[in-house]
Scaffold this motif. Structure first.
Motif, PDB file in Angstrom:
ATOM      1  N   SER A 177       0.727  -1.470   0.243  1.00 51.05           N
ATOM      2  CA  SER A 177      -0.090   0.051   0.335  1.00 51.05           C
ATOM      3  C   SER A 177       0.634   1.151  -0.076  1.00 51.05           C
ATOM      4  O   SER A 177       1.675   0.958   0.763  1.00 51.05           O
ATOM      5  CB  SER A 177      -0.857  -0.263   1.222  1.00 51.05           C
ATOM      6  N   ASP A 178       0.716   2.301  -0.562  1.00 53.41           N
ATOM      7  CA  ASP A 178       1.180   3.288  -0.721  1.00 53.41           C
ATOM      8  C   ASP A 178       0.850   4.451   0.097  1.00 53.41           C
ATOM      9  O   ASP A 178       0.952   5.649   0.650  1.00 53.41           O
ATOM     10  CB  ASP A 178       0.561   4.330  -2.262  1.00 53.41           C
ATOM     11  N   ASP A 179      -0.497   4.365   1.285  1.00 49.88           N
ATOM     12  CA  ASP A 179      -1.204   4.849   2.038  1.00 49.88           C
ATOM     13  C   ASP A 179      -1.360   4.312   2.832  1.00 49.88           C
ATOM     14  O   ASP A 179      -2.812   3.734   3.761  1.00 49.88           O
ATOM     15  CB  ASP A 179      -2.145   5.969   1.719  1.00 49.88           C
ATOM     16  N   ILE A 180      -0.351   3.371   4.070  1.00 53.46           N
ATOM     17  CA  ILE A 180      -0.704   2.593   4.731  1.00 53.46           C
ATOM     18  C   ILE A 180      -1.020   3.261   6.571  1.00 53.46           C
ATOM     19  O   ILE A 180      -1.515   2.444   7.196  1.00 53.46           O
ATOM     20  CB  ILE A 180       1.375   1.706   5.480  1.00 53.46           C
ATOM     21  N   ARG A 181      -0.829   4.843   6.098  1.00 53.12           N
ATOM     22  CA  ARG A 181      -1.998   4.957   7.191  1.00 53.12           C
ATOM     23  C   ARG A 181      -3.606   4.930   7.822  1.00 53.12           C
ATOM     24  O   ARG A 181      -3.712   5.138   8.502  1.00 53.12           O
ATOM     25  CB  ARG A 181      -1.135   6.458   8.025  1.00 53.12           C
ATOM     26  N   ALA A 182      -4.241   5.526   5.849  1.00 48.60           N
ATOM     27  CA  ALA A 182      -4.986   5.138   5.893  1.00 48.60           C
ATOM     28  C   ALA A 182      -5.270   3.336   6.145  1.00 48.60           C
ATOM     29  O   ALA A 182      -6.823   3.224   7.098  1.00 48.60           O
ATOM     30  CB  ALA A 182      -5.609   5.727   5.021  1.00 48.60           C
ATOM     31  N   VAL A 183      -4.416   2.590   6.079  1.00 53.03           N
ATOM     32  CA  VAL A 183      -5.137   0.516   6.233  1.00 53.03           C
ATOM     33  C   VAL A 183      -5.056   0.883   7.982  1.00 53.03           C
ATOM     34  O   VAL A 183      -5.955   0.257   8.412  1.00 53.03           O
ATOM     35  CB  VAL A 183      -3.302   0.395   5.547  1.00 53.03           C
ATOM     36  N   GLN A 184      -3.682   1.591   8.645  1.00 50.61           N
ATOM     37  CA  GLN A 184      -4.094   1.751   9.522  1.00 50.61           C
ATOM     38  C   GLN A 184      -4.687   2.019  10.727  1.00 50.61           C
ATOM     39  O   GLN A 184      -5.583   1.122  11.787  1.00 50.61           O
ATOM     40  CB  GLN A 184      -2.563   1.824  10.509  1.00 50.61           C
ATOM     41  N   TYR A 185      -5.793   2.952  10.422  1.00 51.24           N
ATOM     42  CA  TYR A 185      -6.787   3.739  11.249  1.00 51.24           C
ATOM     43  C   TYR A 185      -7.636   2.983  10.721  1.00 51.24           C
ATOM     44  O   TYR A 185      -8.692   2.426  11.774  1.00 51.24           O
ATOM     45  CB  TYR A 185      -6.634   4.706  10.245  1.00 51.24           C
ATOM     46  N   GLY A 186      -7.894   2.318   9.142  1.00 44.65           N
ATOM     47  CA  GLY A 186      -9.230   0.967   9.164  1.00 44.65           C
ATOM     48  C   GLY A 186      -9.338   0.037  10.453  1.00 44.65           C
ATOM     49  O   GLY A 186     -10.025  -0.402  10.886  1.00 44.65           O
ATOM     50  N   LYS A 187      -7.651  -0.472  10.109  1.00 47.25           N
ATOM     51  CA  LYS A 187      -7.311  -2.031  11.001  1.00 47.25           C
ATOM     52  C   LYS A 187      -8.248  -1.307  12.513  1.00 47.25           C
ATOM     53  O   LYS A 187      -8.567  -2.128  13.553  1.00 47.25           O
ATOM     54  CB  LYS A 187      -6.507  -2.840  11.414  1.00 47.25           C
ATOM     55  N   LEU A 188      -7.818  -0.347  13.032  1.00 47.61           N
ATOM     56  CA  LEU A 188      -8.392   0.540  14.362  1.00 47.61           C
ATOM     57  C   LEU A 188      -9.257  -0.219  14.640  1.00 47.61           C
ATOM     58  O   LEU A 188     -10.066   0.373  15.830  1.00 47.61           O
ATOM     59  CB  LEU A 188      -7.079   1.623  14.142  1.00 47.61           C
ATOM     60  N   LEU A 189     -10.094   0.580  13.754  1.00 50.88           N
ATOM     61  CA  LEU A 189     -11.607   0.996  13.867  1.00 50.88           C
ATOM     62  C   LEU A 189     -11.522  -0.753  14.449  1.00 50.88           C
ATOM     63  O   LEU A 189     -13.043  -0.868  15.072  1.00 50.88           O
ATOM     64  CB  LEU A 189     -12.506   1.083  12.660  1.00 50.88           C
ATOM     65  N   LEU A 190     -11.834  -1.380  13.806  1.00 46.80           N
ATOM     66  CA  LEU A 190     -11.881  -3.145  14.141  1.00 46.80           C
ATOM     67  C   LEU A 190     -11.171  -4.225  15.549  1.00 46.80           C
ATOM     68  O   LEU A 190     -11.999  -3.960  15.878  1.00 46.80           O
ATOM     69  CB  LEU A 190     -11.710  -4.448  13.245  1.00 46.80           C
ATOM     70  N   ASN A 191     -10.334  -2.952  15.517  1.00 46.31           N
ATOM     71  CA  ASN A 191      -9.616  -3.828  17.178  1.00 46.31           C
ATOM     72  C   ASN A 191     -10.862  -2.983  17.964  1.00 46.31           C
ATOM     73  O   ASN A 191     -10.076  -3.164  19.387  1.00 46.31           O
ATOM     74  CB  ASN A 191      -8.602  -3.050  17.210  1.00 46.31           C
ATOM     75  N   LEU A 192     -11.583  -2.156  18.358  1.00 44.67           N
ATOM     76  CA  LEU A 192     -12.426  -1.090  19.127  1.00 44.67           C
ATOM     77  C   LEU A 192     -12.937  -2.668  19.503  1.00 44.67           C
ATOM     78  O   LEU A 192     -13.302  -1.803  21.187  1.00 44.67           O
ATOM     79  CB  LEU A 192     -12.939  -0.276  19.068  1.00 44.67           C
ATOM     80  N   ASN A 193     -13.028  -3.530  19.321  1.00 46.91           N
ATOM     81  CA  ASN A 193     -13.784  -4.329  19.854  1.00 46.91           C
ATOM     82  C   ASN A 193     -13.002  -5.453  20.743  1.00 46.91           C
ATOM     83  O   ASN A 193     -13.903  -5.799  21.377  1.00 46.91           O
ATOM     84  CB  ASN A 193     -14.461  -5.470  18.939  1.00 46.91           C
ATOM     85  N   ASN A 194     -12.005  -4.652  20.682  1.00 50.10           N
ATOM     86  CA  ASN A 194     -11.298  -6.207  21.120  1.00 50.10           C
ATOM     87  C   ASN A 194     -11.862  -5.548  23.767  1.00 50.10           C
ATOM     88  O   ASN A 194     -11.954  -6.965  23.970  1.00 50.10           O
ATOM     89  CB  ASN A 194      -9.790  -6.081  21.926  1.00 50.10           C
ATOM     90  N   PRO A 195     -11.465  -4.876  23.548  1.00 49.15           N
ATOM     91  CA  PRO A 195     -12.146  -4.228  25.662  1.00 49.15           C
ATOM     92  C   PRO A 195     -13.522  -5.511  25.604  1.00 49.15           C
ATOM     93  O   PRO A 195     -13.484  -5.920  25.953  1.00 49.15           O
ATOM     94  CB  PRO A 195     -12.090  -3.309  25.438  1.00 49.15           C
ATOM     95  N   VAL A 196     -14.270  -5.518  24.630  1.00 47.54           N
ATOM     96  CA  VAL A 196     -15.654  -5.523  24.458  1.00 47.54           C
ATOM     97  C   VAL A 196     -15.601  -7.070  24.660  1.00 47.54           C
ATOM     98  O   VAL A 196     -15.980  -8.246  25.988  1.00 47.54           O
ATOM     99  CB  VAL A 196     -16.186  -5.249  23.430  1.00 47.54           C
ATOM    100  N   ASN A 197     -14.950  -7.970  23.977  1.00 48.93           N
ATOM    101  CA  ASN A 197     -14.653  -9.623  23.632  1.00 48.93           C
ATOM    102  C   ASN A 197     -13.317  -9.140  25.036  1.00 48.93           C
ATOM    103  O   ASN A 197     -14.012 -10.805  25.912  1.00 48.93           O
ATOM    104  CB  ASN A 197     -13.876  -9.496  22.495  1.00 48.93           C
ATOM    105  N   ALA A 198     -12.856  -8.870  25.230  1.00 49.87           N
ATOM    106  CA  ALA A 198     -12.192  -9.674  26.846  1.00 49.87           C
ATOM    107  C   ALA A 198     -12.662  -9.301  27.920  1.00 49.87           C
ATOM    108  O   ALA A 198     -12.711 -10.113  28.722  1.00 49.87           O
ATOM    109  CB  ALA A 198     -10.540  -8.062  26.720  1.00 49.87           C
ATOM    110  N   LEU A 199     -13.981  -8.104  28.419  1.00 51.78           N
ATOM    111  CA  LEU A 199     -14.596  -8.137  28.813  1.00 51.78           C
ATOM    112  C   LEU A 199     -15.469  -8.561  28.748  1.00 51.78           C
ATOM    113  O   LEU A 199     -16.517  -9.586  30.348  1.00 51.78           O
ATOM    114  CB  LEU A 199     -15.188  -6.668  29.390  1.00 51.78           C
ATOM    115  N   SER A 200     -16.043 -10.022  27.798  1.00 53.81           N
ATOM    116  CA  SER A 200     -17.148 -10.591  28.217  1.00 53.81           C
ATOM    117  C   SER A 200     -16.454 -12.564  29.115  1.00 53.81           C
ATOM    118  O   SER A 200     -18.121 -12.510  29.102  1.00 53.81           O
ATOM    119  CB  SER A 200     -17.685 -11.059  26.594  1.00 53.81           C
ATOM    120  N   GLY A 201     -15.547 -12.558  28.535  1.00 59.33           N
ATOM    121  CA  GLY A 201     -14.842 -13.304  29.104  1.00 59.33           C
ATOM    122  C   GLY A 201     -15.301 -14.605  27.916  1.00 59.33           C
ATOM    123  O   GLY A 201     -15.136 -15.475  28.110  1.00 59.33           O
ATOM    124  N   LYS A 202     -15.442 -14.564  27.196  1.00 59.30           N
ATOM    125  CA  LYS A 202     -16.484 -15.116  25.439  1.00 59.30           C
ATOM    126  C   LYS A 202     -15.506 -15.271  24.877  1.00 59.30           C
ATOM    127  O   LYS A 202     -14.818 -14.736  24.590  1.00 59.30           O
ATOM    128  CB  LYS A 202     -18.187 -14.964  25.313  1.00 59.30           C
TER     129      LYS A 202
END
Length: 337
Positions: A177-202
Motif C-alpha cells: 500500500s502507498d497509504d499505510i496510515r489509512a490502512v492502519q486507521y481502518g484496522k484500528l476500527l476493527l480492534n475497538l471490539n477487543n476490550p468488549v471481547n476481553a470483558l465478555s469472557g467469551k
C-alpha cells in the motif's frame, strides 16, 4: 538484503509471528524466529499451521530457525517486529544494541502509535509499517490456526517490495500500500471490539452473537468514526463491509446479524482477541494503543470520546483486580448509561 546469511528476523514470535514465519519459510524465505524461552520447545516438537504441512524438527532447525538470542538481529536482512505494544520499549533497546541503521525494520503491531514510537526512538533506521487483519490462535501446543479472514498489507518500501518479490508466486496473501496510515486507521476500527471481547469472557464468535455486546462495540465504533471526521483522518476499509455499514449491522437483531454478517467473518468458534487472552492471563493489555488511541486523537483535536474512554477505564480496572467479566446487559449499563 534478505539472504541465507541475512534472513528475515521475526522479533517477538508469538502466534502471529510464528504463523507468518512458517508461511514465509514454506515459500523459501530464510526466517529466524526470535522469542522467549517457551519458543524453544517448538524446535524439538515442530509445529503446524492450518495452511501448510507439518514442519519437522530438522527443518525447523534450518528454516525457520528458532532462537532467544537477540544477537541474531546483527545479521538480519529485515527485522519484523511482532511484539505486543507493552514490550515495544524493550524491543527498541535490543534493536538499537544489536542491529545497524542499514537494517530495515517492519512494524506489524496494532494501532498507530507503535510505528511512530519506533520512528522516534530509532531515527536512523528505515521504519515501515504493516497491518495483519486476522487472528491466529494456538489450538494446541504445536498447532497454529488462523481464525478469521483478511490479507496482510505492508507499506510500500524497497524492503517490503524485496520481501514480496523474494516470496514470488508462493507468497501468501500480502498487498503493498502507498497509504499505510489509512490502512492502519481502518484496522484500528476493527480492534475497538477487543476490550468488549476481553470483558465478555467469551470467544469472539460467541460474544458477537449477543446484541448487548455488539451495541457497546457499535457505540465505540461510531464514536471513533465521528472523531476521525472531526480530525480529518482518512481510513481505508478493513473487513468485508465499510465501517458505517458495520455499525448498522452490529445494531441489527440477533437473528439477522448471526445469519448474515457473522458468517462473512468466518470466525473460528474458539477464537479470542489477544486482549482477552492477556486479561485472562493477568498480563498487561494493549488498551492504550487501541481504544486509547481514539481517546488521545479526540483530545488532540478538541473532541470527546466517552465510550472509548470508559472501555479503557474498565480494562485498566479489570487488570488491577476489579470486575473482570460482564454480561452483555451489565457492560451496556457500565459503558452506555
Amino acid at each position: 538484503m534478505i539472504s541465507t546469511q541475512h534472513p528475515v528476523v521475526i522479533f517477538g514470535a508469538g502466534a502471529i509471528g510464528c504463523y507468518l514465519g512458517a508461511q514465509w519459510a514454506g515459500a523459501g524465505m530464510p526466517v529466524t524466529l526470535l522469542g522467549r524461552d517457551r519458543l524453544l520447545a517448538l524446535s524439538k516438537t515442530g509445529f503446524e499451521i492450518e495452511s501448510g504441512p507439518r514442519l519437522s524438527s530438522a527443518k525447523l532447525s534450518e528454516n525457520p530457525r528458532i532462537t532467544t538470542d537477540p544477537l541474531c538481529l546483527a545479521k538480519a536482512g529485515l527485522i519484523v517486529v511482532t511484539v505486543k505494544a507493552t514490550a515495544l520499549n524493550a524491543a527498541i533497546t535490543q534493536i538499537r544494541e544489536h542491529s545497524t541503521p542499514e537494517t530495515p525494520v517492519l512494524c506489524l503491531l496494532n494501532g498507530i502509535a507503535p510505528a511512530r514510537r519506533l520512528e522516534t526512538a530509532l531515527p536512523d533506521w528505515r521504519i515501515s509499517a504493516g497491518m495483519v487483519p486476522f487472528n491466529v490462535v494456538w489450538s494446541s501446543e504445536t498447532t497454529l490456526r488462523r481464525s478469521s479472514v483478511g490479507e496482510v498489507v505492508l507499506e510500500r518500501t524497497a524492503a517490503t517490495e524485496q520481501l514480496v518479490a523474494s516470496l514470488g508466486t508462493n507468497a501468501p496473501e500480502i498487498r503493498l500500500s502507498d497509504d499505510i496510515r489509512a490502512v492502519q486507521y481502518g484496522k484500528l476500527l476493527l480492534n475497538l471490539n477487543n476490550p468488549v471481547n476481553a470483558l465478555s469472557g467469551k470467544s469472539l464468535y460467541h460474544q458477537l452473537r449477543e446484541r448487548p455486546y455488539r451495541l457497546v462495540y457499535a457505540a465505540a465504533l461510531q464514536e471513533a468514526l465521528d472523531v476521525y471526521e472531526g480530525a480529518q483522518v482518512v481510513h481505508a476499509k478493513s473487513g468485508p463491509l465499510p465501517a458505517r455499514q458495520i455499525v448498522r449491522m452490529l445494531r441489527a437483531p440477533d437473528w439477522l446479524f448471526n445469519t448474515v454478517a457473522l458468517r462473512l467473518q468466518k470466525l473460528d468458534p474458539q477464537s479470542q482477541t489477544s486482549m482477552a487472552q492477556d486479561l485472562a492471563a493477568g498480563k498487561p493489555t494493549e488498551i492504550d494503543t487501541i481504544n486509547g488511541e481514539i481517546v488521545d486523537l479526540a483530545t488532540e483535536t478538541g473532541q470527546f470520546a466517552p465510550v472509548n474512554a470508559r472501555l479503557v477505564e474498565l480494562v485498566r480496572s479489570a487488570s488491577a483486580g476489579g470486575q473482570t467479566y460482564f454480561s452483555g446487559p451489565e457492560l451496556c449499563r457500565a459503558v452506555l448509561s
